[in-house]
Design a protein around this motif. Sequence first.
Motif, short mmCIF file in Angstrom:
data_model
loop_
_atom_site.label_atom_id
_atom_site.label_comp_id
_atom_site.label_asym_id
_atom_site.label_seq_id
_atom_site.Cartn_x
_atom_site.Cartn_y
_atom_site.Cartn_z
N TYR A 126 0.82 -1.22 0.00
CA TYR A 126 0.00 0.00 0.00
C TYR A 126 0.85 1.26 0.00
O TYR A 126 0.38 2.35 -0.37
CB TYR A 126 -0.95 0.00 1.20
CG TYR A 126 -0.26 0.02 2.54
CD1 TYR A 126 0.07 1.23 3.15
CD2 TYR A 126 0.05 -1.15 3.21
CE1 TYR A 126 0.71 1.26 4.38
CE2 TYR A 126 0.68 -1.14 4.43
CZ TYR A 126 1.02 0.07 5.02
OH TYR A 126 1.66 0.09 6.24
N THR A 127 2.12 1.16 0.41
CA THR A 127 2.99 2.33 0.41
C THR A 127 3.32 2.79 -1.01
O THR A 127 3.89 3.87 -1.20
CB THR A 127 4.29 2.05 1.18
OG1 THR A 127 4.98 0.95 0.57
CG2 THR A 127 3.99 1.70 2.64
N GLU A 180 0.89 6.06 -3.84
CA GLU A 180 1.17 7.36 -4.46
C GLU A 180 1.73 7.19 -5.87
O GLU A 180 1.34 7.91 -6.80
CB GLU A 180 2.14 8.15 -3.59
CG GLU A 180 2.27 9.60 -4.03
CD GLU A 180 3.03 10.45 -3.01
OE1 GLU A 180 3.32 11.61 -3.35
OE2 GLU A 180 3.32 9.96 -1.90
N GLU A 185 -6.99 15.25 -7.92
CA GLU A 185 -7.66 15.28 -6.62
C GLU A 185 -8.20 13.90 -6.24
O GLU A 185 -8.16 13.50 -5.08
CB GLU A 185 -8.80 16.31 -6.63
CG GLU A 185 -8.33 17.74 -6.50
CD GLU A 185 -7.47 17.97 -5.25
OE1 GLU A 185 -7.92 17.57 -4.16
OE2 GLU A 185 -6.36 18.50 -5.39
N LYS A 213 -5.28 11.77 -5.13
CA LYS A 213 -4.84 12.17 -3.79
C LYS A 213 -5.75 11.56 -2.72
O LYS A 213 -5.27 11.05 -1.70
CB LYS A 213 -4.83 13.68 -3.67
CG LYS A 213 -4.30 14.19 -2.33
CD LYS A 213 -4.29 15.71 -2.29
CE LYS A 213 -3.80 16.20 -0.92
NZ LYS A 213 -3.81 17.69 -0.84
N SER A 214 -7.06 11.59 -2.97
CA SER A 214 -8.00 11.02 -2.00
C SER A 214 -7.85 9.51 -1.89
O SER A 214 -7.96 8.94 -0.80
CB SER A 214 -9.44 11.39 -2.38
OG SER A 214 -9.86 10.70 -3.54
N VAL A 261 -5.04 7.80 -2.43
CA VAL A 261 -3.78 7.55 -1.71
C VAL A 261 -4.01 7.65 -0.21
O VAL A 261 -3.62 6.76 0.56
CB VAL A 261 -2.69 8.53 -2.16
CG1 VAL A 261 -1.46 8.41 -1.23
CG2 VAL A 261 -2.28 8.27 -3.60
N GLU A 262 -4.66 8.71 0.21
CA GLU A 262 -4.91 8.92 1.64
C GLU A 262 -5.80 7.81 2.21
O GLU A 262 -5.54 7.28 3.29
CB GLU A 262 -5.55 10.29 1.86
CG GLU A 262 -4.62 11.45 1.56
CD GLU A 262 -5.33 12.79 1.61
OE1 GLU A 262 -6.58 12.81 1.75
OE2 GLU A 262 -4.64 13.83 1.51
N ARG A 263 -6.84 7.45 1.45
CA ARG A 263 -7.78 6.45 1.92
C ARG A 263 -7.11 5.09 2.12
O ARG A 263 -7.24 4.47 3.17
CB ARG A 263 -8.94 6.30 0.92
CG ARG A 263 -9.94 5.21 1.31
CD ARG A 263 -10.85 4.87 0.15
NE ARG A 263 -11.50 6.03 -0.42
CZ ARG A 263 -12.25 6.00 -1.53
NH1 ARG A 263 -12.43 4.85 -2.17
NH2 ARG A 263 -12.81 7.08 -2.00
N TYR A 264 -6.38 4.63 1.09
CA TYR A 264 -5.84 3.27 1.17
C TYR A 264 -4.63 3.18 2.09
O TYR A 264 -4.44 2.16 2.75
CB TYR A 264 -5.53 2.76 -0.23
CG TYR A 264 -6.79 2.51 -1.02
CD1 TYR A 264 -7.75 1.62 -0.56
CD2 TYR A 264 -7.04 3.18 -2.22
CE1 TYR A 264 -8.92 1.40 -1.25
CE2 TYR A 264 -8.22 2.97 -2.92
CZ TYR A 264 -9.15 2.08 -2.44
OH TYR A 264 -10.32 1.87 -3.13
N GLN A 265 -3.83 4.23 2.17
CA GLN A 265 -2.72 4.18 3.11
C GLN A 265 -3.24 4.15 4.54
O GLN A 265 -2.71 3.43 5.38
CB GLN A 265 -1.78 5.36 2.87
CG GLN A 265 -0.96 5.22 1.60
CD GLN A 265 0.13 6.25 1.46
OE1 GLN A 265 0.10 7.30 2.11
NE2 GLN A 265 1.09 5.99 0.60
N ARG A 266 -4.27 4.92 4.81
CA ARG A 266 -4.87 4.92 6.15
C ARG A 266 -5.53 3.57 6.45
O ARG A 266 -5.38 3.02 7.54
CB ARG A 266 -5.89 6.06 6.25
CG ARG A 266 -6.53 6.22 7.63
CD ARG A 266 -7.35 7.50 7.73
NE ARG A 266 -8.42 7.52 6.74
CZ ARG A 266 -8.48 8.32 5.69
NH1 ARG A 266 -7.48 9.19 5.47
NH2 ARG A 266 -9.48 8.29 4.84
#
Length: 219
Positions: A97-98, A101, A116, A119-120, A122-127
Motif C-alpha cells: 500500500y505504500t 502514491e 484530486e 490524492k483522496s 492515496v490517503e484512503r488506502y494508506q490509512r
Amino acid sequence: MSIEQSSQKVEAQFFDVIQDRRSVRYYDSEVKISREEMKDILQLATLAPSGANLQPWRFLVIDSQELKQKLLPIANSQQQVIEASAVIAVLGDLEGYTMAEKVYGMAVDAGYMPEETAKSFVERYQRLFASMPPENVLQKVLIDSGLVSMQLMLVARAKGYDTVPMGGFDPIKFVEEFNIPARYAPVMLIAIGKAAKPGHRTLRLPLEDVAFFNELPKA
C-alpha cells in the motif's frame, strides 16, 4: 474475415491456452528463457487485477543454477527446480500500500484519473491498510498474488512454455536462505521452462458439484 469469424478465432486460441496448460514436472534443462522474454512474461502477468490496483505482488526470478541447487532442498527436492529454465518465487508485499502514491500518480500522468481523486485514493488506502490487522492484510495480498500467479502461467503457456505451481516448500527456510525481508510473504514457487515430458492429464469435478445458483445446497 468477418468480425464474428475473427472473434471466434481469438476465442478458440484463448481456450486452447487454458485447455493446454498442464502442471509439468519434467523439463528440458537445455532450454533457457532469456531475461528479455522473462520480463515480457512477467509484464503481461502484472495486467492481472488487484485490490485497489495496488499490485502487491513481487517476483524473485531464480535462474542461476547455483541458486536453484540451493533452492532444491527447500522445495522438498522436487527435480523441476533444477531442470526448469527458472523458478519464480511469488511474494506478497505486506507493505504494498505504500506504493499507492506511485500507482495513482501514474494514472494521473496517463490522464486516467484527476489529481484530486488520486490524492483522496492515496490517503484512503494508506490509512486503511496501515490500520488493518496483519492477518487481514495478508489475506488480501494472498488473493492478489494468486490472481497474478494464474495469469503468469497462462501467459507462459501462450508463449509456448510450461509451468507448475509449487506450494510444497519450506517458507521459513526460503526466507532465511534467500534473505527475504519481513515485508514479503512467500506465496508459491512457479517452475517455468519447456516440458521434457507432457504434464499428466487430469479431470475436474462435474460443474454441479462446485457451482450453485442463488443458494448453496443444504449440508
